[in-house]
Design an enzyme around this catalytic site. Structure first.
Site, PDB file in Angstrom:
ATOM      1  CB  SER A  22       3.358   3.323 -11.817  1.00  0.00           C
ATOM      2  OG  SER A  22       2.734   3.402 -10.683  1.00  0.00           O
ATOM      3  CG  HIS A  47      -0.164   1.592 -14.080  1.00  0.00           C
ATOM      4  ND1 HIS A  47      -0.755   0.559 -14.617  1.00  0.00           N
ATOM      5  CD2 HIS A  47       0.084   1.290 -12.686  1.00  0.00           C
ATOM      6  CE1 HIS A  47      -1.013  -0.304 -13.723  1.00  0.00           C
ATOM      7  NE2 HIS A  47      -0.498   0.128 -12.402  1.00  0.00           N
ATOM      8  CG  ASP A  49      -0.583   1.591  -8.894  1.00  0.00           C
ATOM      9  OD1 ASP A  49      -0.912   0.520  -9.532  1.00  0.00           O
ATOM     10  OD2 ASP A  49       0.640   2.170  -9.191  1.00  0.00           O
ATOM     11  CG  MET A  51      -3.156   0.917  -3.616  1.00  0.00           C
ATOM     12  SD  MET A  51      -1.759   0.956  -2.999  1.00  0.00           S
ATOM     13  CE  MET A  51      -0.750   0.976  -4.413  1.00  0.00           C
ATOM     14  CG  HIS A  80      -3.588  -2.189 -10.975  1.00  0.00           C
ATOM     15  ND1 HIS A  80      -1.996  -1.956 -10.406  1.00  0.00           N
ATOM     16  CD2 HIS A  80      -4.041  -2.945 -10.449  1.00  0.00           C
ATOM     17  CE1 HIS A  80      -2.018  -3.281  -9.709  1.00  0.00           C
ATOM     18  NE2 HIS A  80      -3.286  -3.888  -9.729  1.00  0.00           N
ATOM     19  CG  MET A  82      -4.061  -3.070  -6.345  1.00  0.00           C
ATOM     20  SD  MET A  82      -2.350  -2.244  -6.205  1.00  0.00           S
ATOM     21  CE  MET A  82      -2.801  -0.927  -7.370  1.00  0.00           C
ATOM     22  CG  MET A 151      -0.588  -7.759  -9.555  1.00  0.00           C
ATOM     23  SD  MET A 151      -0.037  -5.904 -10.188  1.00  0.00           S
ATOM     24  CE  MET A 151       1.160  -5.560  -8.606  1.00  0.00           C
ATOM     25  CG  ASP A 189       1.882  -2.849 -11.837  1.00  0.00           C
ATOM     26  OD1 ASP A 189       2.765  -2.178 -11.726  1.00  0.00           O
ATOM     27  OD2 ASP A 189       0.846  -2.678 -11.722  1.00  0.00           O
TER      28      ASP A 189
HETATM   29  C1  DX5 Z   1       2.058  -1.934  -7.023  1.00  0.00           C
HETATM   30  C2  DX5 Z   1       1.599  -1.198  -8.132  1.00  0.00           C
HETATM   31  C3  DX5 Z   1       2.450  -0.800  -8.996  1.00  0.00           C
HETATM   32  C4  DX5 Z   1       3.764   0.167  -8.703  1.00  0.00           C
HETATM   33  C5  DX5 Z   1       4.935  -0.157  -9.529  1.00  0.00           C
HETATM   34  O1  DX5 Z   1       0.919  -2.178  -6.086  1.00  0.00           O
HETATM   35  O2  DX5 Z   1       0.581  -1.770  -8.657  1.00  0.00           O
HETATM   36  O3  DX5 Z   1       1.754   0.045 -10.387  1.00  0.00           O
HETATM   37  O4  DX5 Z   1       3.466   1.551  -8.914  1.00  0.00           O
HETATM   38  O5  DX5 Z   1       6.183   0.346  -8.914  1.00  0.00           O
HETATM   39  P1  DX5 Z   1       7.623   0.037  -9.434  1.00  0.00           P
HETATM   40  O6  DX5 Z   1       7.596   0.121 -10.836  1.00  0.00           O
HETATM   41  O7  DX5 Z   1       8.355   0.867  -8.602  1.00  0.00           O
HETATM   42  O8  DX5 Z   1       7.792  -1.192  -8.673  1.00  0.00           O
HETATM   43 ZN    ZN Z   2      -0.389  -0.985 -10.550  1.00  0.00          ZN
END
Ligand code: DX5
Ligand code: ZN
Length: 237
Positions: A22, A47, A49, A51, A80, A82, A151, A189
């Site tokens: 990620s 990956h 994220d 947001m 991903h 969010m 999640m 994740d």
């Molecule tokens: C959280 C994200 C994850 C995050 C995981 O909202 O969706 O992808 O980056 O990070 P670690 O592996 O540090 O928990």
């Molecule tokens: Zn994620």
């Protein structure tokens, strides 16, 4: 974190998971070098994220960021999102180079419409669920998506601890997938470490997302290898 013995017959169906570092945990001041370091270390997917500051109390990666990384690697992108309104962002994410787009069942748009919009771009749709959301909320959509993501932390931030209740969800999803005619990846994740990884793999996880564990290591290739093929399996963790 023990959940009792794992049915040995299920172990026979275990396949090697894909590892998806990620980028949220990367050093953004050296993004290009970080991507090259992690791709060279053996990442199967990258990956991202995304947001919006509304669905989760944080802002993160946007389409131009993803497009910039696309300039330097051909590794498949696992995006991903969010966000409250996923439909608004599908075109931009497709143009940026997404290969998977995973949105949340808890978002405001109709899941069928989001899935169709993603497929219209030839991209694989995925469906994520927050820790508080039961598997039953997504079961009717599973035959329409390529990936399901229970999640293992509250979405929004890296570096949190894995929530053990996720293990049962992975096992439940694995049972459902076994009865489906088409393949479906089960991704995990949040808080995934080399200790946690085997617990998820032995319940049927096929994609392991890890930010902190991989990017904060001086030897990411060793971590990726350990995540993929755990040497030990300890249910007592
Ligand atoms: C959280 C994200 C994850 C995050 C995981 O909202 O969706 O992808 O980056 O990070 P670690 O592996 O540090 O928990
Ligand atoms: Zn994620």
């Amino acid at each position: 974190m023990g959940r009792g013995p794992v049915d040995p017959t299920r172990r026979l169906q275990i396949s090697t998971p894909k590892i998806a570092p990620s980028l949220l945990a990367a050093d953004f001041s050296r993004l290009g070098e970080e991507v090259e370091r992690i791709v060279a270390a053996g990442a199967d997917l990258l990956h991202f994220d995304v947001m919006d500051g509304e669905f989760v109390p944080n802002f993160a990666i946007s389409p131009p960021f993803i497009a910039a990384v696309r300039e330097i690697t051909d590794v498949p992108f696992d995006v991903h999102i969010m966000v409250t309104h996923p439909l608004r962002y599908i075109d931009a994410l497709a143009a940026a180079g997404a290969d998977f787009i995973t949105f949340h069942i808890e978002s405001a748009d109709k899941p069928d419409e989001v899935i169709s919009a993603i497929r219209a771009h030839g991209i694989k749709p995925g469906l994520a669920l927050c820790p508080r959301t039961p598997v039953s909320a997504v079961t009717s959509y599973l035959s329409d998506v390529d990936l399901v993501l229970p999640m293992s932390v509250e979405p929004g931030f890296g570096g949190q601890s894995f929530q053990p209740g996720t293990l049962e969800k992975i096992a439940t999803l694995h049972q459902i997938v076994q009865e489906m005619t088409q393949p479906l990846d089960i991704s995990v994740d949040g808080g995934v470490t080399t200790e946690i990884a085997p617990l998820t793999i032995h319940r049927g996880a096929t994609i392991l997302v890890a930010g902190t564990a991989i990017f904060r290591s001086q030897q990411p290739e060793t971590i990726i290898q350990k995540l993929r093929t755990p040497a030990t399996y300890d249910e007592s963790l």
